[in-house]
Motif scaffolding. Structure first.
Motif: not given
Lengths: 181, 186
Positions: A17-18, A60-61, A24-25, A64, A14, A20-21
């Protein structure tokens, strides 16, 4: 025993940025889980999901998106129909309401100051939601001011309390079994 | 002629799918589909036929799926509910064969032709664990963090048998009712 014949699913590396996302999720999920799980169980669920996301072989996208919206995922974890207050979301809502209030208030007062300067007058007075404000511009000084009576504190407090009440769904604490039927 | 679509054309979020099968679309349904496509294209930037099929589920005639947006919505909701209803039994059955971790269960279901989202599977496993129907243990992984393996408990076995029995009763009733309805009237 685990089936060794199943294909291995290597963990994806990861990026920052992954992470962090994903964080946040999980934070948003944690806020919504407050409605359905008690504290200890909620923390364990988030921790477990964090590990699961870390070992998910997909990007990650996709991971999620597959989990769905945090609010809907949190609903899936509900063991019963009872819903608890959302304290964290209440605090965030109250903070956002205060931020909006102060933004509007300061925009109003600085607008007054700009008008005073452009018109060449020395001082202007007005009332903003029961609070007396003034803007002045002289050769010696320039500035804004508002009265320091109760209204200056009470009004933002009422706004924050109302936002907290609505954001946290406080009535769920008052009638905990309302939705359990 | 009735054209049947498989869940390969349906969304993963709807639940069930058959990834290997392709839809067979009759000429009349193609005309209806093209009409929907062009009317929809004028209203949306997205591919309307794709989104229409996307919101539809498995094994539903195309003319019923796309005849109206309301029908599609109802169908999508029904598919999601059907998946939710079937998933506990499927999960308990897979775990009765061998213990697995969450994502592995999704892969095993995909091998059977069923696409289930992690958003449905992980909360279900959590609820099964909470109810004592599955036991868990952490197994170190060579490719990342340790994985949580789920196995069926004795209570889980009993529940699985009970749920399977219920499912058979419903399936038999549905089959009998639909067979009766689809039989030619005298």
């Amino acid at each position: 025993m685990p089936d060794k014949t199943l294909k291995a699913t290597p963990t994806r590396r990861r990026s920052f940025g992954d992470k962090v996302r994903a964080d946040m999720y999980l934070t948003r999920l944690d806020w919504h889980l407050e409605a359905v799980l008690p504290g200890k169980e909620r923390r364990a669920t988030v921790k477990e999901l964090r590990q699961t996301l870390a070992s998910d072989p997909r990007d990650t996208t996709t991971s999620l998106r597959d989990l769905g919206a945090p609010r809907l995922l949190a609903e899936q974890y509900a063991g019963d129909a009872r819903r608890r207050p959302l304290w964290s979301i209440g605090v965030i809502t109250a903070g956002a309401a205060l931020l909006i209030y102060w933004t509007v208030f300061l925009s109003y007062v600085f607008g007054m100051l700009a008008a005073v300067e452009s018109l060449g007058s020395t001082e202007a007075r007005a009332t903003f939601l029961t609070i007396e404000v003034s803007a002045y511009s002289t050769t010696e000084a320039i500035g804004i001011s508002w009265t320091s009576d109760w209204a200056w504190l009470i009004l933002p407090t009422i706004i924050a309390a109302l936002a907290f009440f609505l954001g946290a769904r406080i009535w769920r604490a008052i009638t905990p079994s309302a939705k359990s039927s | 002629m009735t054209s049947w679509l498989t869940a390969a054309d349906g969304p993963a979020r709807a639940g069930l799918s058959g990834p290997k099968a392709r839809p067979v679309i009759a000429g009349r349904d193609q005309v209806a589909g093209l009409l929907i496509y062009f009317v929809g294209a004028a209203r949306r930037d997205t591919d309307p036929l794709a989104s229409c099929l996307d919101s539809c589920g498995p094994l539903v005639p195309l003319r019923y799926q796309c005849s109206s947006s309301t029908m599609s919505r109802i169908q999508a909701q029904q598919d999601a509910q059907l998946t939710r209803a079937a998933l506990p039994l499927l999960t308990l059955t897979l775990l009765s064969n061998e213990e697995s971790y969450g994502y592995q269960l999704i892969e095993r279901l995909a091998d059977l032709g069923l696409e289930v989202t992690t958003g449905l599977m992980y909360p279900l496993l959590s609820r099964l664990e909470r109810d004592g129907l599955v036991s868990t243990r952490m197994v170190p992984s060579t490719s990342g963090p340790p994985r949580k393996y789920f196995a069926l408990t004795e209570a889980g076995r009993m529940t699985r048998a009970s749920v399977q029995e219920q499912w058979q009763v419903v399936a038999t009733a549905v089959h009998a009712a639909t067979e009766k309805e689809s039989a030619p009237h005298a």
